[in-house]
Each structure stands twice: as C-alpha cells, then as structure tokens.
Design a protein around this motif. Structure first.
Motif, PDB file in Angstrom:
ATOM      1  N   UNK A  53       0.826  -1.207   0.000  1.00 17.76           N
ATOM      2  CA  UNK A  53       0.000   0.000   0.000  1.00 17.76           C
ATOM      3  C   UNK A  53       0.866   1.264   0.000  1.00 17.76           C
ATOM      4  N   UNK A  54       1.928   1.274   0.792  1.00 17.60           N
ATOM      5  CA  UNK A  54       2.822   2.441   0.813  1.00 17.60           C
ATOM      6  C   UNK A  54       3.496   2.642  -0.542  1.00 17.60           C
ATOM      7  N   UNK A  55       3.932   1.560  -1.156  1.00 21.27           N
ATOM      8  CA  UNK A  55       4.554   1.672  -2.467  1.00 21.27           C
ATOM      9  C   UNK A  55       3.561   2.176  -3.506  1.00 21.27           C
ATOM     10  N   UNK A  56       2.341   1.656  -3.436  1.00 17.27           N
ATOM     11  CA  UNK A  56       1.311   2.080  -4.389  1.00 17.27           C
ATOM     12  C   UNK A  56       0.987   3.557  -4.216  1.00 17.27           C
ATOM     13  N   UNK A  57       0.902   4.007  -2.965  1.00 16.70           N
ATOM     14  CA  UNK A  57       0.648   5.423  -2.708  1.00 16.70           C
ATOM     15  C   UNK A  57       1.748   6.309  -3.298  1.00 16.70           C
ATOM     16  N   UNK A  58       2.962   5.788  -3.374  1.00 11.09           N
ATOM     17  CA  UNK A  58       4.089   6.528  -3.953  1.00 11.09           C
ATOM     18  C   UNK A  58       4.166   6.340  -5.468  1.00 11.09           C
TER      19      UNK A  58
END
Length: 273
Positions: free
Chosen positions: A97-102
């Motif tokens: 999720x953090x990677x996708x948000x970035x």
C-alpha cells in the motif's frame, strides 16, 4: 523513525559459508551476532535481499514461509537449514500500500519463501526465529533511483518498531574473493576495493553531505573509483539504496568495516538516538 526502529545495511557473506565455520567470515559473523544482541528487539523485520529480482517490487505474504536454498555445491546439511520465522501478511499488505501510494507498482506473493540473503544473516542476528519477517524483491531494472524511491516510500514503516534490513555486500566481485579457508586479510592488495569502500563510507557516513548530495552520489554510484570492479553487477549494492532512501539520506553510522573472504566490506546503521 522511532527509537526502537533501525535501518541496517549488512554483508551476508558467501552462500551458507558463514554457518560452516569458514574463517573468512569470522569478522562478519561476530558483527551480525553482536548487532542482533545490541539493537532493540523489533516487532518485525523487513528484508530487501540481493537475491530476488522482479519487474516490480514484490513482497512475501505467506504466514509461514519456507526457505529457498538458492546456492549450489555445498554440503548436504546446508540444504537442511531451518529458520521457521513467521511471515506477516498484514505488514506485507501495508508495504504494498505504501509503495502504491508513492506511485510504485507493487504486489504480494503468497508462495515465495525466504532466500539465503534473508535466513543466513537472520540466523546469526535473531537466532530464535520468533520475529515475523517479510522480504521485498529488488527491481529487475537494477536502477538505483528506482530503489531509492522504494526506500523513501517504505519510510513510514519505521514508525512501528521495525528493522529494515538491506542484505547485500558492498564488495561483490566473485573473481575477486579469496575463497580459501583463511581470512586472507592483506594477502592480496586490491586498491579498487579500498577506493570504492572509502567512497561509499564518505558518501553514506561522513555527515558532511546534504541529503540531496548523498542521493545524487548514490544515483551515480558507478562514477565512483573502483565501482565496476567491486560491482560488475550492482544487485548486492541496491539494498543499500533502499536503506538510504528509507533513512531520508541521513548520515549513517559505520558499524562494520572489515575483511570478508579477503576483501574489505562495510555495514551501515541508521537509528534515532
């Protein structure tokens, strides 16, 4: 980053040799055992290993990952090593999720186990195998900027008492190692090895560079003296990029500067006081 979290870039040695009494790994083994005892015990460990490359970052999400014996020609017992650390599906999902948000495409993998870049150092650092772990792949592009961005995106995990472990090797030229039984220190001078380790230490740990300067240097690591001699292929350096990005390009502490299989290698630690 909380006081209980840590970002650590380590050498993981040559295959299973660290567990076979190979004296060329004595200094590294002592370092890994010591840092595992001295750092605050983490809630979970996130490992980026040099031995897994995918088109996009992929995160292990099995609750009980098996081991992948991704080495060849070693004694039978090295294929019977056990490290039954649990996985952490919820943490894996959060990392994605953090990677996708970035705006970094990423996904989980429920079948992938832990390769030796994970279980060999963790056997030395956290031998009880009772702390949940996940592994994140490198990007097959081997682009340093891409890996710095992955680290930047994962930085919020460090607010949760987590170790981010970059498992690689700051010298990784297979033809350059002394694979004999002894430590090999000083028997075969290697100026390119020394020059690159000096550059890397100056870039990551001298405290004189701004975060922007450190990031720029790491993007262009291949311009450093001795770079291609130390890394004919850069996969063992890229876990450092993830670590530096996650640490916000703050100055690291050099926690290992020693000889492994006849060559100088480094370990770095980022941790709030």
């Amino acid at each position: 980053m909380t006081a209980d979290s840590a970002v650590i870039y380590i050498p993981h040695g040559g295959g299973p040799l660290p567990l076979l009494g190979h004296t060329g790994h004595d200094a590294m083994n002592a370092f890994l055992k010591n840092i595992g005892k001295t750092l605050p015990r983490p809630r979970a460990v996130v490992v980026v290993s040099a031995h897994w490359e995918m088109d996009i970052p992929v995160v292990t999400s099995h609750s009980a990952p098996e081991l992948i014996y991704d080495y060849h020609g070693f004694p039978r017992e090295t294929y019977e090593i056990r490290y039954p650390a649990p996985g952490h599906p919820e943490l894996a999902a959060k990392a994605v999720d953090l990677l996708t948000q970035a705006r970094i495409k990423a996904k989980t993998n429920e079948k992938r186990g832990f390769d030796h870049g994970v279980f060999i150092p963790l056997i030395l650092m956290l031998p009880q195998a009772d702390i949940p772990c996940i592994q994140i792949s490198l990007c097959a592009s081997l682009d340093p900027l891409e890996h710095l961005r992955v680290g930047e995106a994962l930085a919020p995990l460090l607010e949760e008492n987590i170790w981010l472990l970059g498992s690689g090797f700051s010298f990784h030229n297979m033809r350059g190692f002394d694979m004999g039984p002894g430590p090999g220190a000083g028997t075969d001078p290697d100026p390119d090895n020394q020059a690159f380790q000096d550059w890397l230490k100056d870039t990551c740990a001298n405290g004189r560079q701004t975060p922007e300067q450190q990031k720029e240097n790491l993007i262009h690591w291949d311009h450093a003296p001795g770079a291609w001699h130390c890394h004919p292929r850069q996969e063992h350096l890229l876990p450092l990029m993830v670590c530096a990005g996650a640490a916000g390009y703050a100055p690291a502490k050099t926690v290992f500067d020693g000889i492994i299989m006849g060559r100088r290698a480094l370990g770095f630690l980022w941790q709030d006081a």
